[in-house]
Design a protein around this motif. Sequence first.
Motif, mmCIF file in Angstrom:
data_model
loop_
_atom_site.group_PDB
_atom_site.id
_atom_site.type_symbol
_atom_site.label_atom_id
_atom_site.label_comp_id
_atom_site.label_asym_id
_atom_site.label_seq_id
_atom_site.Cartn_x
_atom_site.Cartn_y
_atom_site.Cartn_z
ATOM 1 N N GLY A 1 9.244 2.416 11.598
ATOM 2 C CA GLY A 1 8.224 3.444 11.964
ATOM 3 C C GLY A 1 7.622 3.969 13.090
ATOM 4 N N PRO A 2 5.802 4.537 13.369
ATOM 5 C CA PRO A 2 5.440 4.456 14.082
ATOM 6 C C PRO A 2 4.617 3.420 13.897
ATOM 7 N N ARG A 3 4.475 3.003 15.598
ATOM 8 C CA ARG A 3 3.562 2.251 16.008
ATOM 9 C C ARG A 3 2.567 1.946 17.311
ATOM 10 N N HIS A 4 1.507 1.439 17.026
ATOM 11 C CA HIS A 4 1.045 1.559 18.706
ATOM 12 C C HIS A 4 1.954 0.869 19.524
ATOM 13 N N GLY A 5 1.162 1.155 21.181
ATOM 14 C CA GLY A 5 1.949 0.172 22.015
ATOM 15 C C GLY A 5 1.832 -1.220 21.843
ATOM 16 N N ASP A 6 0.981 -1.893 21.491
ATOM 17 C CA ASP A 6 0.894 -3.379 20.979
ATOM 18 C C ASP A 6 1.942 -3.923 19.651
ATOM 19 N N PHE B 1 5.321 8.841 2.452
ATOM 20 C CA PHE B 1 5.464 9.976 3.063
ATOM 21 C C PHE B 1 3.712 10.147 4.110
ATOM 22 N N GLN B 2 3.171 8.459 4.292
ATOM 23 C CA GLN B 2 2.814 8.236 5.446
ATOM 24 C C GLN B 2 3.272 7.810 6.777
ATOM 25 N N GLY B 3 4.962 8.041 6.150
ATOM 26 C CA GLY B 3 5.703 7.626 7.516
ATOM 27 C C GLY B 3 6.650 6.709 8.300
ATOM 28 N N ARG B 4 6.642 5.816 7.074
ATOM 29 C CA ARG B 4 6.558 4.163 7.585
ATOM 30 C C ARG B 4 8.435 3.706 6.468
ATOM 31 N N ALA B 5 9.095 3.589 6.867
ATOM 32 C CA ALA B 5 10.161 2.999 6.322
ATOM 33 C C ALA B 5 9.853 1.137 6.069
ATOM 34 N N THR B 6 9.985 0.234 5.216
ATOM 35 C CA THR B 6 9.828 -1.153 5.249
ATOM 36 C C THR B 6 10.801 -1.462 4.522
ATOM 37 N N LEU B 7 11.468 -2.494 5.536
ATOM 38 C CA LEU B 7 12.619 -2.973 4.171
ATOM 39 C C LEU B 7 12.395 -4.412 4.280
ATOM 40 N N GLY B 8 12.247 -4.941 2.550
ATOM 41 C CA GLY B 8 12.716 -6.548 2.257
ATOM 42 C C GLY B 8 13.678 -6.736 1.128
ATOM 43 N N PRO B 9 13.234 -8.195 1.203
ATOM 44 C CA PRO B 9 14.668 -8.177 0.010
ATOM 45 C C PRO B 9 13.891 -8.221 -1.234
ATOM 46 N N VAL B 10 14.792 -7.693 -2.196
ATOM 47 C CA VAL B 10 14.569 -7.797 -3.212
ATOM 48 C C VAL B 10 13.984 -8.699 -4.314
ATOM 49 N N THR B 11 14.737 -10.245 -3.503
ATOM 50 C CA THR B 11 14.228 -11.404 -4.483
ATOM 51 C C THR B 11 12.621 -11.861 -4.133
ATOM 52 N N ALA B 12 12.147 -11.214 -2.827
ATOM 53 C CA ALA B 12 10.792 -11.641 -2.786
ATOM 54 C C ALA B 12 10.396 -10.300 -3.622
ATOM 55 N N VAL B 13 10.845 -9.520 -3.771
ATOM 56 C CA VAL B 13 9.821 -8.699 -4.509
ATOM 57 C C VAL B 13 9.385 -8.848 -5.721
ATOM 58 N N GLU B 14 10.845 -9.204 -6.654
ATOM 59 C CA GLU B 14 10.755 -10.223 -7.632
ATOM 60 C C GLU B 14 10.254 -11.430 -8.487
ATOM 61 N N THR B 15 10.203 -11.838 -6.752
ATOM 62 C CA THR B 15 9.034 -12.983 -6.995
ATOM 63 C C THR B 15 7.053 -12.571 -6.772
ATOM 64 N N GLY B 16 7.144 -11.722 -6.348
ATOM 65 C CA GLY B 16 5.413 -11.200 -5.956
ATOM 66 C C GLY B 16 5.092 -11.147 -4.634
ATOM 67 N N GLN B 17 6.409 -10.659 -3.924
ATOM 68 C CA GLN B 17 5.630 -11.590 -2.697
ATOM 69 C C GLN B 17 6.415 -10.090 -2.047
ATOM 70 N N ASP C 1 0.762 -1.471 0.100
ATOM 71 C CA ASP C 1 -0.035 0.286 0.056
ATOM 72 C C ASP C 1 0.900 1.098 0.377
ATOM 73 N N PHE C 2 2.080 0.990 -0.765
ATOM 74 C CA PHE C 2 3.183 2.425 -0.901
ATOM 75 C C PHE C 2 2.348 3.055 -1.605
ATOM 76 N N ARG C 3 2.525 4.918 -1.579
ATOM 77 C CA ARG C 3 2.150 5.787 -1.967
ATOM 78 C C ARG C 3 3.531 6.891 -1.851
ATOM 79 N N ASP C 4 3.904 7.831 -2.441
ATOM 80 C CA ASP C 4 4.285 8.679 -2.484
ATOM 81 C C ASP C 4 6.077 8.224 -1.951
ATOM 82 N N VAL C 5 6.453 7.216 -2.073
ATOM 83 C CA VAL C 5 7.917 7.038 -1.666
ATOM 84 C C VAL C 5 8.944 8.183 -2.879
ATOM 85 N N TYR C 6 9.692 8.289 -1.286
ATOM 86 C CA TYR C 6 10.093 9.540 -1.165
ATOM 87 C C TYR C 6 12.042 9.376 -1.020
ATOM 88 N N ALA C 7 11.988 8.394 -0.581
ATOM 89 C CA ALA C 7 12.911 7.768 -0.461
ATOM 90 C C ALA C 7 13.246 6.250 -0.166
#
Length: 203
Positions: A194-199, A171-187, A150-156
């Motif tokens: 980024g910001p999280r709730h207490g739980d 721009f929603q205040g999140r940073a996501t780390l993921g393997p490019v190999t997973a990206v290439e297989t559609g995962q 659900d990424f939108r407005d990726v600035y970095a």
Amino acid sequence: MTKADVDRVGFIYQITMTPDGKTALVAYNGLDEPEAVVVEVWDLRRKAHPARRSTLKVPGSHLYGLSVSADGKTAVAVRNDDTGAIVWDLTDPAHPATVAELDHKDHAERTAALSHDGRRVVLGTSKGGVDVWDLGDRTKPVHRATMDDDFRDVYAVALARNGDLVLAADFQGRATLGPVTAVETGQAGGSEAGPRHGDGRPQ
């Protein structure tokens, strides 16, 4: 950039340098040509006497992103007119050449990161998440996948040295780390920071 250059520079948009400190690119709006962004290629091997090897001009009023490979032979610049990214061959820094343009489904590219060897580039976009491109043949780039979730407005974006791990921030205040190999297989999922709730749930 030398002291004599200051008078003709309006605003510096982007700078990037190879890890060995031998090559640098500087992008700015030239006061002499307000309708174009000037990108200079600098040889820094003689630190006391840096030398400008060439000058490139990109149509538009701004440059969103600029990245160079570790060997200084490949560079990618992201334009601000939603027409994609430009791939430059800097093998001969005195005579750089535009070898390709990257634009996938009008995703509106915003930022770029090259792998250490220059064979992979990821582009953060404002409409379609993160696009992964193969630059094994720079004249015939191949779009491998899109990391969207659900990424939108990726600035970095950033790539690990081997190009197998991507970090993207939006721009929603999140940073996501993921393997490019997973990206290439559609995962496209990864570990989200980024910001999280207490739980522990992301906000």
